[in-house]
Design an enzyme around this catalytic site. Structure first.
Site, PDB file in Angstrom:
ATOM      1  N   LYS A   5      12.991  -1.132  -7.819  1.00  0.00           N
ATOM      2  CA  LYS A   5      12.809  -2.259  -8.732  1.00  0.00           C
ATOM      3  C   LYS A   5      14.008  -2.413  -9.680  1.00  0.00           C
ATOM      4  CE  LYS A   5       9.161  -3.564  -6.764  1.00  0.00           C
ATOM      5  NZ  LYS A   5       7.824  -3.115  -6.869  1.00  0.00           N
ATOM      6  N   ASP A  21       8.179  -5.366   0.378  1.00  0.00           N
ATOM      7  CA  ASP A  21       8.209  -5.429  -1.087  1.00  0.00           C
ATOM      8  C   ASP A  21       9.385  -6.225  -1.662  1.00  0.00           C
ATOM      9  OD1 ASP A  21       6.834  -4.520  -3.501  1.00  0.00           O
ATOM     10  OD2 ASP A  21       8.576  -3.263  -3.899  1.00  0.00           O
ATOM     11  N   HIS A  50      10.737 -10.371  -5.123  1.00  0.00           N
ATOM     12  CA  HIS A  50       9.635  -9.419  -4.905  1.00  0.00           C
ATOM     13  C   HIS A  50       8.774  -9.954  -3.763  1.00  0.00           C
ATOM     14  CE1 HIS A  50       6.075  -7.038  -6.916  1.00  0.00           C
ATOM     15  NE2 HIS A  50       6.658  -6.335  -5.974  1.00  0.00           N
ATOM     16  N   TYR A  61       7.701   8.483 -11.884  1.00  0.00           N
ATOM     17  CA  TYR A  61       6.952   7.554 -11.027  1.00  0.00           C
ATOM     18  C   TYR A  61       7.868   6.542 -10.318  1.00  0.00           C
ATOM     19  CZ  TYR A  61       4.309   3.621  -9.396  1.00  0.00           C
ATOM     20  OH  TYR A  61       3.836   2.620  -8.590  1.00  0.00           O
ATOM     21  N   GLY A  62       7.533   6.226  -9.093  1.00  0.00           N
ATOM     22  CA  GLY A  62       8.247   5.286  -8.217  1.00  0.00           C
ATOM     23  C   GLY A  62       9.131   4.261  -8.900  1.00  0.00           C
ATOM     24  N   GLY A  63       8.526   3.166  -9.327  1.00  0.00           N
ATOM     25  CA  GLY A  63       9.291   2.047  -9.873  1.00  0.00           C
ATOM     26  C   GLY A  63      10.115   2.411 -11.101  1.00  0.00           C
ATOM     27  N   SER A  77       2.395  -7.138  -7.879  1.00  0.00           N
ATOM     28  CA  SER A  77       2.140  -5.755  -7.493  1.00  0.00           C
ATOM     29  C   SER A  77       0.664  -5.545  -7.160  1.00  0.00           C
ATOM     30  CB  SER A  77       2.547  -4.836  -8.645  1.00  0.00           C
ATOM     31  OG  SER A  77       3.903  -5.068  -8.958  1.00  0.00           O
ATOM     32  N   ALA A  78       0.441  -4.832  -6.060  1.00  0.00           N
ATOM     33  CA  ALA A  78      -0.917  -4.524  -5.588  1.00  0.00           C
ATOM     34  C   ALA A  78      -1.743  -5.775  -5.328  1.00  0.00           C
ATOM     35  CB  ALA A  78      -1.636  -3.582  -6.559  1.00  0.00           C
ATOM     36  N   CYS A  79      -1.094  -6.827  -4.812  1.00  0.00           N
ATOM     37  CA  CYS A  79      -1.810  -8.063  -4.468  1.00  0.00           C
ATOM     38  C   CYS A  79      -1.647  -8.445  -3.004  1.00  0.00           C
ATOM     39  CB  CYS A  79      -1.370  -9.201  -5.374  1.00  0.00           C
ATOM     40  SG  CYS A  79      -1.954  -9.003  -7.071  1.00  0.00           S
ATOM     41  N   ARG A  95       4.244   1.938 -13.309  1.00  0.00           N
ATOM     42  CA  ARG A  95       5.358   1.383 -14.064  1.00  0.00           C
ATOM     43  C   ARG A  95       4.936   1.163 -15.516  1.00  0.00           C
ATOM     44  NH1 ARG A  95       5.878  -3.215 -13.030  1.00  0.00           N
ATOM     45  NH2 ARG A  95       4.367  -3.506 -11.374  1.00  0.00           N
ATOM     46  N   ARG A 154       0.089   6.372  -4.089  1.00  0.00           N
ATOM     47  CA  ARG A 154       1.022   5.740  -3.154  1.00  0.00           C
ATOM     48  C   ARG A 154       1.384   6.657  -1.999  1.00  0.00           C
ATOM     49  NH1 ARG A 154       3.038   0.263  -4.522  1.00  0.00           N
ATOM     50  NH2 ARG A 154       1.893  -0.151  -6.437  1.00  0.00           N
ATOM     51  N   LYS A 166       1.084  -7.589  -0.440  1.00  0.00           N
ATOM     52  CA  LYS A 166       2.310  -7.739   0.353  1.00  0.00           C
ATOM     53  C   LYS A 166       2.326  -6.788   1.542  1.00  0.00           C
ATOM     54  CE  LYS A 166       5.101  -7.157  -3.131  1.00  0.00           C
ATOM     55  NZ  LYS A 166       4.010  -7.029  -4.113  1.00  0.00           N
TER      56      LYS A 166
HETATM   57  P1  GTP Z   1       3.073  -3.357  -4.482  1.00  0.00           P
HETATM   58  O1  GTP Z   1       3.486  -2.271  -3.564  1.00  0.00           O
HETATM   59  O2  GTP Z   1       2.476  -2.854  -5.764  1.00  0.00           O
HETATM   60  O3  GTP Z   1       4.131  -4.376  -4.756  1.00  0.00           O
HETATM   61  O4  GTP Z   1       1.790  -4.091  -3.836  1.00  0.00           O
HETATM   62  P2  GTP Z   1       1.478  -4.970  -2.544  1.00  0.00           P
HETATM   63  O5  GTP Z   1       1.599  -6.413  -2.913  1.00  0.00           O
HETATM   64  O6  GTP Z   1       2.234  -4.507  -1.359  1.00  0.00           O
HETATM   65  O7  GTP Z   1      -0.083  -4.730  -2.366  1.00  0.00           O
HETATM   66  P3  GTP Z   1      -0.940  -4.133  -1.142  1.00  0.00           P
HETATM   67  O8  GTP Z   1      -0.709  -4.848   0.155  1.00  0.00           O
HETATM   68  O9  GTP Z   1      -0.748  -2.679  -1.112  1.00  0.00           O
HETATM   69  O10 GTP Z   1      -2.426  -4.477  -1.598  1.00  0.00           O
HETATM   70  C1  GTP Z   1      -3.034  -3.927  -2.699  1.00  0.00           C
HETATM   71  C2  GTP Z   1      -4.505  -4.190  -2.741  1.00  0.00           C
HETATM   72  O11 GTP Z   1      -4.854  -5.502  -2.337  1.00  0.00           O
HETATM   73  C3  GTP Z   1      -5.296  -3.230  -1.868  1.00  0.00           C
HETATM   74  O12 GTP Z   1      -6.420  -2.782  -2.592  1.00  0.00           O
HETATM   75  C4  GTP Z   1      -5.726  -4.101  -0.718  1.00  0.00           C
HETATM   76  O13 GTP Z   1      -6.902  -3.640  -0.137  1.00  0.00           O
HETATM   77  C5  GTP Z   1      -5.888  -5.469  -1.374  1.00  0.00           C
HETATM   78  N1  GTP Z   1      -5.696  -6.565  -0.392  1.00  0.00           N
HETATM   79  C6  GTP Z   1      -4.588  -6.789   0.364  1.00  0.00           C
HETATM   80  N2  GTP Z   1      -4.747  -7.859   1.163  1.00  0.00           N
HETATM   81  C7  GTP Z   1      -5.976  -8.354   0.890  1.00  0.00           C
HETATM   82  C8  GTP Z   1      -6.727  -9.462   1.381  1.00  0.00           C
HETATM   83  O14 GTP Z   1      -6.284 -10.241   2.228  1.00  0.00           O
HETATM   84  N3  GTP Z   1      -7.982  -9.654   0.846  1.00  0.00           N
HETATM   85  C9  GTP Z   1      -8.486  -8.834  -0.109  1.00  0.00           C
HETATM   86  N4  GTP Z   1      -9.712  -9.087  -0.577  1.00  0.00           N
HETATM   87  N5  GTP Z   1      -7.811  -7.749  -0.585  1.00  0.00           N
HETATM   88  C10 GTP Z   1      -6.583  -7.525  -0.103  1.00  0.00           C
HETATM   89  C1  SPV Z   2       5.133  -2.474  -7.624  1.00  0.00           C
HETATM   90  O1  SPV Z   2       4.589  -2.037  -8.660  1.00  0.00           O
HETATM   91  O2  SPV Z   2       5.346  -3.694  -7.445  1.00  0.00           O
HETATM   92  C2  SPV Z   2       5.531  -1.543  -6.546  1.00  0.00           C
HETATM   93  C3  SPV Z   2       5.499  -0.126  -6.818  1.00  0.00           C
HETATM   94  O3  SPV Z   2       5.947  -1.984  -5.491  1.00  0.00           O
HETATM   95  S1  SPV Z   2       6.858   0.366  -7.785  1.00  0.00           S
HETATM   96  O4  SPV Z   2       7.889   0.893  -6.923  1.00  0.00           O
HETATM   97  O5  SPV Z   2       6.373   1.405  -8.677  1.00  0.00           O
HETATM   98  O6  SPV Z   2       7.364  -0.747  -8.540  1.00  0.00           O
HETATM   99 MN    MN Z   3       6.167  -4.185  -5.543  1.00  0.00          MN
END
Ligand code: GTP
Ligand code: SPV
Ligand code: MN
Length: 593
Positions: free
Chosen positions: A220, A291, A240, A211-213, A262-264, A83, A380, A266
């Site tokens: 989004k 998400d 979110h 790209y996705g978002g 994001s990427a934390c 994004r 992704r 979920k």
């Molecule tokens: P978006 O799709 O971007 O909204 O992200 P999301 O919040 O769904 O994130 P996702 O679950 O894909 O996690 C992204 C990253 O966080 C990956 O590298 C995972 O390995 C890491 N991760 C997820 N859960 C944990 C956890 O409980 N502990 C740790 N240390 N890392 C985690």
């Molecule tokens: C995020 O970035 O929070 C995602 C991927 O879930 S995207 O659809 O690109 O926003």
């Molecule tokens: Mn997201």
């Protein structure tokens, strides 16, 4: 027929009973001048034909049919992998309505700027009209939209991520209204790229990214930015958040919604597989969404939530049999992988997969560990939710699921303990508003920088955050029976830089404590930031935690929190007089404690 529609050949079966839709499609075609207009019906035959064409022109590369039937690799332009928050605008008539949390342009200026890019941009291409429904097709909580795009990759992804095609069109024709989304891949030039939102017109215009978002406009752009704006005036919330079901050995199920940036985490939490002892005892997690969550008070005053999406657009790196077996099982077939590496036998590969070896990286070059990772950090997978073993039948329930707890969380290497509970709704709204997290690869820009990301909505709230917090506060009106609010941090690090909490499946231990709190059974100690469990309040059987881990995961660091609360106060002040006084009061009360 007017000159515009005569200029554009439309298939005989195409078009809609809804004049407003036909008129808008004709207007867009007049601007973008495609060779063909194709109205998507969402059928298997249509998808097969699109995929065939994308394979022929290299947009999609077939993966190993034995190990990954019906699965494809897409390599995006290397400058188009995430994004782009700096190019994303919310265009309200009044600048203050977009708030300091959004980039803003006056609607007329924004339309002029982006329409100049759309002018003739589809010459020689096919324009696809995608009617879609966000949420179960028969749910009163669902909302529809139409995306117009020149990208067959977008069509294929929208088909997985939304309820797309004929049933959605029928609902749109019945309702007579829909969110308008116009997208073109354009030249993929980062200097000619904008993602623009016109919430007052229920319109989205996105140019220059595939790209996705940025490009799957149902996600989004519609389900968060436009929907949050609509939700405010209609009395609901567009968030979110993942939604999961947690069933205990007695067979009781509670649903939890959780907002992490994001990427934390979920997707990982939504698909959690319980640790061994818990499985033996009969605990179970079901996935409603990973998400986005739309929720509103039901007749009983509880918040009822639906997942507006039909698929998962998940982060590939780190997904393994060990970390997320449900995700891995889901993506063994009928999956589109974007920007991952491949093995010698043409299987998808990414860092953290834990098996196989890459030979080609995400840019299609021979893999060289010294040069770049095999998979882009924001690579992704797109897969239907129905393929997920833990997908909840409740996800199709038109009434939604009642939410027992709301969880906020971020990536915080220091200070923030594993979990705490807000004292009440207002305090919980402050906990969400004060969320901080280290940035990730999901958006372009620096990674690992701490920033405020209220309720994980910083990139996604379609209006002024001060008004958004006020909207959240308004749910506590004495009639509603609201969920408890918690904060978690799976990412606390020790002095040596390693994570102190095992995370993933073991996060169930924290969810169990939350449900215990909801039922008034689990213990906690009162601190200025809320109720904290002691290590003894959680089931830690089978988890080894050293002294440093126990201290940092379950401790309250008074001095550090003083500084944090000063910083939260400064942040709230950036919204000026629009910030609800109740939130400032709460912040000051805690800062003084
Ligand atoms: P978006 O799709 O971007 O909204 O992200 P999301 O919040 O769904 O994130 P996702 O679950 O894909 O996690 C992204 C990253 O966080 C990956 O590298 C995972 O390995 C890491 N991760 C997820 N859960 C944990 C956890 O409980 N502990 C740790 N240390 N890392 C985690
Ligand atoms: C995020 O970035 O929070 C995602 C991927 O879930 S995207 O659809 O690109 O926003
Ligand atoms: Mn997201």
């Amino acid at each position: 027929m007017n000159a515009i529609s005569e200029a554009v050949p439309v298939a005989a079966t195409a078009g809609s009973k809804l004049q407003a839709l036909n008129a808008w499609v004709a207007e867009v075609a007049a601007l973008t001048r495609p060779d063909q207009v194709h109205w998507c019906d969402g059928s298997d035959a249509e998808n097969a034909e699109l995929v065939r064409r994308m394979e022929a022109d290299g947009t999609l590369i077939r993966l190993n049919e034995q190990t990954h039937p019906g699965s494809w690799l897409h390599r995006s332009n290397p400058d188009d992998v995430a994004r782009v928050e700096h190019l994303t605008f919310v265009c309200t008539s009044e600048r203050d309505d977009a708030g300091p949390n959004n980039h803003w342009l006056a609607p007329a200026e924004a339309h002029a700027k982006i329409d100049a890019l759309f002018d003739g941009c589809m010459e020689g291409r096919t324009m696809y009209v995608i009617p879609y429904c966000m949420g179960p097709i028969d749910s009163p909580l669902s909302r529809c939209g139409v995306e117009i795009t020149d990208s067959p990759y977008v069509v294929a992804n929208m088909r997985i991520m939304t309820r797309m095609g004929a049933p959605a069109l029928a609902r749109i024709e019945r309702e007579g209204s829909f969110v308008k989304g116009l997208h073109s891949t354009g030249e993929l030039d980062p200097d000619r790229r904008f993602i623009m939102h016109f919430p007052e017109e229920l319109t989205i215009k996105s140019y220059g990214s595939g790209y996705g978002g940025n490009a799957l406009l149902g996600k989004k752009c519609h389900a968060l930015r436009i929907a949050s704006y609509q939700a405010r005036s209609e009395g609901w919330l567009a968030e979110h958040m993942l939604i999961l079901g947690i069933t205990n050995p007695q067979g009781e199920t509670h649903h939890i919604a959780a907002a992490f940036p994001s990427a934390c985490g979920k997707t990982n939490l939504a698909m959690l597989i319980p640790p061994e002892g818990y499985v033996r005892d009969g605990w179970k997690i079901t996935t409603v969404g990973d998400d986005i969550c739309w929720m509103r008070p039901g007749k009983d005053g509880r918040l009822y939530a639906i997942n507006p999406e039909a698929g998962f657009f998940g982060v590939a790196p780190g997904t393994s049999k060990k970390s997320n077996p449900n995700a891995l099982a889901s993506i063994q077939a009928e999956t589109i992988f974007t920007n991952v590496g491949v093995t010698a036998d043409n299987q998808p590969w990414w860092e953290g997969l834990g098996e196989g070896e890459p030979v080609t990286d995400w840019r299609g070059e021979p893999y060289d560990a010294a040069k770049r990772p095999a998979a882009h950090p924001n690579s992704r997978f797109t897969v239907s939710a129905r393929r997920c073993p833990s997908y909840s039948p409740e996800a199709e329930n038109p009434e939604g699921v009642p939410i027992s707890a709301i969880v906020f969380g971020g990536r915080r290497a220091s200070l923030v303990p594993l979990v705490f509970e807000a004292r009440d709704w207002t305090h919980g709204v402050l906990v969400g508003a004060a969320m901080g997290s280290e940035t990730t690869a999901a958006a372009t820009g620096a990674v690992g920088v701490m920033r405020r990301d209220p309720m994980a909505m910083k990139p996604f709230c379609g209006y002024n955050f001060a008004d958004y917090f006020n909207h959240w506060l308004s749910f506590d009106d004495g009639r509603n029976n609201l969920p408890k609010i918690f904060h978690v941090n799976w990412f606390r690090k020790g002095d040596d830089g390693s994570f102190l909490w095992p995370g993933f499946g073991d996060n169930l231990r924290v969810l169990e404590w939350m449900i215990g709190r909801v039922k008034g059974e689990a213990g906690a100690v009162e601190t200025p930031i809320g109720h904290l469990p002691t290590a003894g309040d959680l089931n830690l059987d089978g988890v080894e935690l050293g002294d440093e881990a126990r201290e940092k995961l379950f401790g309250f660091e008074r001095d550090g929190w003083r500084a944090e609360f000063d910083s939260i106060g400064e942040y709230l002040d950036t919204y000026g007089a629009r910030m609800p006084p109740a939130l400032k009061d709460e912040q000051q009360r805690i800062a003084a404690a």
